[in-house]
Design a protein around this motif. Structure first.
Motif, short mmCIF file in Angstrom:
data_model
loop_
_atom_site.label_atom_id
_atom_site.label_comp_id
_atom_site.label_asym_id
_atom_site.label_seq_id
_atom_site.Cartn_x
_atom_site.Cartn_y
_atom_site.Cartn_z
N LYS A 1 -0.22 4.58 -12.32
CA LYS A 1 -1.22 5.09 -13.26
C LYS A 1 -2.64 4.86 -12.76
N ASN A 2 -2.78 3.92 -11.81
CA ASN A 2 -4.10 3.51 -11.35
C ASN A 2 -4.14 3.51 -9.82
N ILE A 3 -5.26 3.88 -9.24
CA ILE A 3 -5.42 3.87 -7.79
C ILE A 3 -6.73 3.18 -7.45
N PHE B 1 -2.93 0.61 -4.15
CA PHE B 1 -4.12 0.17 -3.41
C PHE B 1 -4.12 0.80 -2.04
N VAL B 2 -5.27 1.38 -1.65
CA VAL B 2 -5.40 2.08 -0.36
C VAL B 2 -6.48 1.40 0.46
N ASP B 3 -6.13 0.96 1.68
CA ASP B 3 -7.10 0.26 2.53
C ASP B 3 -6.75 0.52 3.99
N ASP B 4 -7.75 0.41 4.86
CA ASP B 4 -7.49 0.59 6.29
C ASP B 4 -7.22 -0.73 7.01
N SER B 5 -7.18 -1.83 6.26
CA SER B 5 -6.88 -3.14 6.83
C SER B 5 -5.48 -3.58 6.40
N ASN B 6 -4.60 -3.81 7.38
CA ASN B 6 -3.25 -4.27 7.06
C ASN B 6 -3.28 -5.64 6.39
N ASN C 1 -5.55 -6.79 4.34
CA ASN C 1 -5.86 -6.58 2.93
C ASN C 1 -4.67 -6.01 2.17
N VAL C 2 -3.98 -5.08 2.80
CA VAL C 2 -2.81 -4.46 2.17
C VAL C 2 -1.73 -5.50 1.89
N GLU C 3 -1.49 -6.38 2.86
CA GLU C 3 -0.46 -7.40 2.68
C GLU C 3 -0.81 -8.35 1.53
N SER C 4 -2.07 -8.68 1.38
CA SER C 4 -2.49 -9.53 0.26
C SER C 4 -2.34 -8.81 -1.06
N ALA C 5 -2.68 -7.53 -1.08
CA ALA C 5 -2.57 -6.75 -2.32
C ALA C 5 -1.13 -6.69 -2.80
N LYS C 6 -0.19 -6.62 -1.87
CA LYS C 6 1.23 -6.56 -2.24
C LYS C 6 1.65 -7.78 -3.05
N LYS C 7 1.00 -8.92 -2.81
CA LYS C 7 1.37 -10.16 -3.50
C LYS C 7 1.05 -10.11 -4.98
N THR C 8 0.24 -9.14 -5.40
CA THR C 8 -0.07 -9.00 -6.83
C THR C 8 0.87 -7.99 -7.49
N GLY C 9 1.78 -7.43 -6.71
CA GLY C 9 2.72 -6.44 -7.27
C GLY C 9 2.29 -5.01 -7.10
N SER D 1 1.59 -1.40 -5.33
CA SER D 1 2.03 -0.56 -4.24
C SER D 1 0.82 -0.37 -3.31
N THR D 2 1.09 -0.08 -2.05
CA THR D 2 -0.03 0.01 -1.11
C THR D 2 0.13 1.16 -0.12
N ILE D 3 -1.00 1.58 0.42
CA ILE D 3 -1.04 2.49 1.56
C ILE D 3 -1.95 1.85 2.59
N TRP D 4 -1.40 1.63 3.77
CA TRP D 4 -2.21 1.15 4.89
C TRP D 4 -2.63 2.39 5.67
N LEU D 5 -3.91 2.69 5.61
CA LEU D 5 -4.43 3.90 6.24
C LEU D 5 -4.87 3.58 7.66
#
Length: 203
Positions: free
Chosen positions: A6-8, A172-177, A179-187, A189-193
């Motif tokens: 629902k949120n990006i 969550f969309v970020d070009d830093s892996n 950052n993406v890996e940390s975001a995953k810890k909050t539950g 979904s992620t896109i590593w660009l």
């Protein structure tokens, strides 16, 4: 993208805004700044830069901190121009994507940045698109205003809590892996660009 999302939350530099950190590295090199490069060569690994992004330094304190690293005098304008040299222009097709996604999702921005860059890229957006960057988002979050930087898990928790979002409903969309890996810890979904990725294809 699943219906559960629902949120990006978008990162800015490297995702919506074209940047070339080597331009700033070269510009500071011309001012005499020694190479204090982080592993991977993306940016600077020195407290004056990291503290600026965490909102621990004023613009004046940042510029004075830079001057202490330089072998010769440099004006505020010299430092600001070198610091902003990395900022190029926006990806117009990605800005249009954000506009379309905002019709069906709650869209946010979360960037590691600083007051000097914020002023510069907001002016650039206004000049390019004739309206405010902030108009694209429910809210835009900047590390220097929050007092904490990605990839700290607490930074993502701050955004989720402040916006009232659930991690499992958020992308969550970020070009830093990192950052993406940390975001995953909050539950989230992620896109590593990556540089080879086509952001539009994910949607």
């Amino acid at each position: 993208m699943t219906k559960a999302i629902k949120n990006i939350i978008f990162d800015l530099g490297g995702v919506l805004l074209k940047i070339d950190a080597q331009r700033t590295i070269r510009a500071f090199g011309e001012l005499g700044l020694p190479e204090l490069i982080k592993p991977g060569g993306w940016g600077y690994n020195h407290p004056v830069f990291l503290d600026m992004e965490a909102g621990k330094l004023s613009e004046h304190e940042f510029r004075d901190g830079i001057r202490r690293l330089l072998p010769r005098a440099a004006s505020d304008q010299d430092i600001d121009q070198a610091w902003c040299a990395m900022i190029l222009d926006y990806f117009p097709e990605r800005i249009e994507l954000v506009r379309k996604l905002a019709l069906t999702h709650r869209v946010y921005l979360f960037s590691n940045t600083n007051a000097i860059h914020v002023r510069h890229f907001h002016q650039l957006f206004q000049k390019t698109f004739a309206h405010s960057l902030s108009d694209l988002f429910v809210k835009d979050y900047y590390s220097n205003e929050m007092g904490i930087r990605k990839p700290a898990v607490e930074s993502f928790e701050y955004v989720l809590n402040d916006a009232g979002l659930k991690g499992e409903e958020t992308l969550f969309v970020d070009d830093s892996n990192e950052n993406v890996e940390s975001a995953k810890k909050t539950g989230m979904s992620t896109i590593w660009l990556t540089p080879d990725s086509d952001l539009l294809s994910f949607f």
